[in-house]
Design a protein around this motif. Structure first.
Motif, mmCIF file in Angstrom:
data_model
loop_
_atom_site.group_PDB
_atom_site.id
_atom_site.type_symbol
_atom_site.label_atom_id
_atom_site.label_comp_id
_atom_site.label_asym_id
_atom_site.label_seq_id
_atom_site.Cartn_x
_atom_site.Cartn_y
_atom_site.Cartn_z
ATOM 1 N N PRO A 145 18.311 -30.187 21.515
ATOM 2 C CA PRO A 145 18.443 -30.066 20.052
ATOM 3 C C PRO A 145 17.197 -29.493 19.381
ATOM 4 N N GLU A 146 16.036 -29.979 19.793
ATOM 5 C CA GLU A 146 14.789 -29.479 19.208
ATOM 6 C C GLU A 146 14.579 -28.011 19.560
ATOM 7 N N ARG A 147 14.949 -27.632 20.789
ATOM 8 C CA ARG A 147 14.737 -26.255 21.213
ATOM 9 C C ARG A 147 15.629 -25.300 20.425
ATOM 10 N N TYR A 148 16.884 -25.635 20.241
ATOM 11 C CA TYR A 148 17.769 -24.782 19.446
ATOM 12 C C TYR A 148 17.239 -24.635 18.027
ATOM 13 N N GLY A 149 16.737 -25.735 17.472
ATOM 14 C CA GLY A 149 16.174 -25.675 16.124
ATOM 15 C C GLY A 149 14.964 -24.765 16.057
ATOM 16 N N LYS A 150 14.105 -24.843 17.071
ATOM 17 C CA LYS A 150 12.917 -23.996 17.105
ATOM 18 C C LYS A 150 13.318 -22.534 17.231
ATOM 19 N N TRP A 151 14.355 -22.264 18.019
ATOM 20 C CA TRP A 151 14.840 -20.891 18.178
ATOM 21 C C TRP A 151 15.291 -20.313 16.832
ATOM 22 N N ILE A 152 16.048 -21.083 16.087
ATOM 23 C CA ILE A 152 16.513 -20.621 14.769
ATOM 24 C C ILE A 152 15.326 -20.400 13.834
ATOM 25 N N ASP A 153 14.379 -21.340 13.846
ATOM 26 C CA ASP A 153 13.198 -21.205 12.979
ATOM 27 C C ASP A 153 12.406 -19.938 13.322
ATOM 28 N N GLU A 154 12.272 -19.641 14.622
ATOM 29 C CA GLU A 154 11.516 -18.460 15.009
ATOM 30 C C GLU A 154 12.260 -17.172 14.641
ATOM 31 N N LEU A 158 10.644 -14.264 12.426
ATOM 32 C CA LEU A 158 10.663 -12.873 12.860
ATOM 33 C C LEU A 158 11.173 -11.970 11.743
ATOM 34 N N HIS A 159 12.253 -12.365 11.104
ATOM 35 C CA HIS A 159 12.846 -11.523 10.061
ATOM 36 C C HIS A 159 11.984 -11.480 8.800
ATOM 37 N N ARG A 160 11.122 -12.469 8.637
ATOM 38 C CA ARG A 160 10.185 -12.437 7.507
ATOM 39 C C ARG A 160 8.927 -11.631 7.843
ATOM 40 N N GLY A 161 8.834 -11.142 9.064
ATOM 41 C CA GLY A 161 7.674 -10.355 9.474
ATOM 42 C C GLY A 161 6.497 -11.186 9.913
ATOM 43 N N GLU A 162 6.705 -12.485 10.116
ATOM 44 C CA GLU A 162 5.597 -13.377 10.450
ATOM 45 C C GLU A 162 5.240 -13.353 11.932
ATOM 46 N N MET A 163 6.063 -12.682 12.755
ATOM 47 C CA MET A 163 5.789 -12.627 14.193
ATOM 48 C C MET A 163 5.476 -11.203 14.649
ATOM 49 N N ASP A 164 5.191 -10.326 13.691
ATOM 50 C CA ASP A 164 4.890 -8.940 14.046
ATOM 51 C C ASP A 164 3.694 -8.872 14.992
ATOM 52 N N LEU A 165 3.732 -7.907 15.898
ATOM 53 C CA LEU A 165 2.634 -7.725 16.840
ATOM 54 C C LEU A 165 1.444 -7.081 16.137
ATOM 55 N N VAL A 220 10.233 -14.511 20.445
ATOM 56 C CA VAL A 220 11.171 -15.579 20.099
ATOM 57 C C VAL A 220 11.594 -16.307 21.376
ATOM 58 N N ILE A 221 11.513 -17.630 21.373
ATOM 59 C CA ILE A 221 11.871 -18.397 22.571
ATOM 60 C C ILE A 221 13.359 -18.258 22.874
ATOM 61 N N ASN A 222 13.715 -18.467 24.125
ATOM 62 C CA ASN A 222 15.122 -18.568 24.472
ATOM 63 C C ASN A 222 15.659 -19.904 23.973
ATOM 64 N N ALA A 223 16.868 -19.880 23.447
ATOM 65 C CA ALA A 223 17.439 -21.111 22.902
ATOM 66 C C ALA A 223 17.763 -22.120 23.998
ATOM 67 N N ASN A 224 18.197 -21.622 25.149
ATOM 68 C CA ASN A 224 18.605 -22.531 26.221
ATOM 69 C C ASN A 224 17.398 -23.094 26.952
ATOM 70 N N ILE A 225 17.513 -24.299 27.442
ATOM 71 C CA ILE A 225 16.426 -24.921 28.190
ATOM 72 C C ILE A 225 16.414 -24.373 29.623
ATOM 73 N N PHE A 226 15.234 -24.359 30.248
ATOM 74 C CA PHE A 226 15.104 -23.919 31.626
ATOM 75 C C PHE A 226 15.670 -24.990 32.547
ATOM 76 N N ARG A 227 16.628 -24.598 33.386
ATOM 77 C CA ARG A 227 17.296 -25.533 34.287
ATOM 78 C C ARG A 227 16.723 -25.375 35.698
ATOM 79 N N VAL A 228 15.974 -26.371 36.160
ATOM 80 C CA VAL A 228 15.406 -26.314 37.494
ATOM 81 C C VAL A 228 16.511 -26.340 38.547
ATOM 82 N N ASP A 229 17.566 -27.149 38.329
ATOM 83 C CA ASP A 229 18.647 -27.210 39.320
ATOM 84 C C ASP A 229 19.327 -25.860 39.487
#
Length: 303
Positions: A145-154, A158-165, A220-229
């Protein structure tokens, strides 16, 4: 400035809806599939030049700029997904290798993708060299849940130009950035890399800045969590012998104990045929730090 010994050529290949830039060295052979080199995150295919120059053997080498890096189209998207890279690679191998199994080398993100791809298409990979492609720390389902929220926030940032290189006033500024990130990088190599890692672009105010050849959406982070299995299942399906190459400096120390070399070595036990090698006096960008060592390890293993 560093002077390339083996001169590459460029080709643009249609891959899905993109125009993929591919750097090549050597002459294609009907009897032997190419050696395919996969670069890492926020890097470009030209980054392999030092290793290619250090190789003793002449052969056909293919190195793509991943989507949204270098001279490959970004696709006008606001985030990137690992499965897309895997499909892109499959398209590229259709073009350059046909049904002939390839030798595959990947660094960092490219190493992770090489490991996944070799599990998905085991019949297409003859041998695999993974340079510091460790995968990611374990994430638990309750973190989703936290990761999906962070993905949306990022995405919003990005669209506000706050993550420009960041841009640079000149190519020397790019070289300084590369040397700050990697203190082992010599001035001549930094100067050479800078002119391939970035390019001058005209800004809205009419000025010119050197911009990194990568889209900000890669941050921007990937929304899905990394699955070790899931990763271990892919590792177990690899048919090719694997050489996992590490730098003498522990790159995983940056995770602050959340992911360690011991954990990575435990994961490698899922690969049916894997061995580990260490490049001395090198950090994560070991193909820049010690290209001769890296080239020798690759060529000895591929023989």
């Amino acid at each position: 400035m560093y002077s390339a010994l083996r001169i590459p050529r460029s080709e643009f290949v249609p891959v899905r809806h993109l125009r993929y830039h591919v750097r090549q060295w050597g002459t294609p052979s009907p009897d032997r599939a190419p050696l395919v080199l996969l670069h890492g995150w926020m890097d470009v295919a030209a980054s392999w030049q030092f290793v290619v120059d250090a190789m003793a053997e002449e052969r056909h080498i293919v190195a793509p700029d991943w989507r949204g890096f270098g001279l490959t189209d970004g696709g006008e998207v606001d985030n990137y997904w690992m499965p897309d890279y895997l499909a892109d690679l499959d398209w590229l191998l259709d073009h350059f290798a046909g049904d002939t199994p390839i030798d595959l080398v990947g660094h960092s993100m490219g190493g992770n993708l090489a490991m996944q791809y070799a599990g998905i298409r085991p019949q297409r990979v003859r041998r695999l060299v993974n340079l510091e492609g460790f995968g990611m720390p374990l994430l638990k389902p309750e973190q989703a849940p936290e990761r999906y929220g962070k993905w949306i926030d990022e995405l919003k940032r990005l669209h506000r130009g706050e993550m420009d290189l960041q841009g640079y006033a000149d190519v020397q500024g790019v070289a300084r950035r590369l040397m700050k990130t990697n203190p082992r990088l010599s001035q001549d190599k930094a100067d050479w890399l800078a002119s391939h890692w970035a390019a001058p672009q005209v800004q809205a105010d009419g000025s010119t800045r050197w911009q990194i050849l990568g889209t900000a959406a890669h941050k921007v982070i990937n929304a899905n969590i990394f699955r070790v299995d899931e990763a271990l299942a892919l590792y177990a399906a690899i048919a090719a012998p694997v050489l996992a190459v590490e730098a003498s400096d522990d790159s995983l120390a940056r995770w602050g104990g959340r992911y360690t070399l011991a954990e990575y070595h435990e994961r490698l036990k899922s690969v049916p045929d894997a061995r580990v090698a260490v490049v001395q006096d090198a950090g994560h960008m070991l193909h820049h730090d010690q290209p001769q060592q890296v080239a020798r390890l690759i060529e000895d293993f591929l023989r």
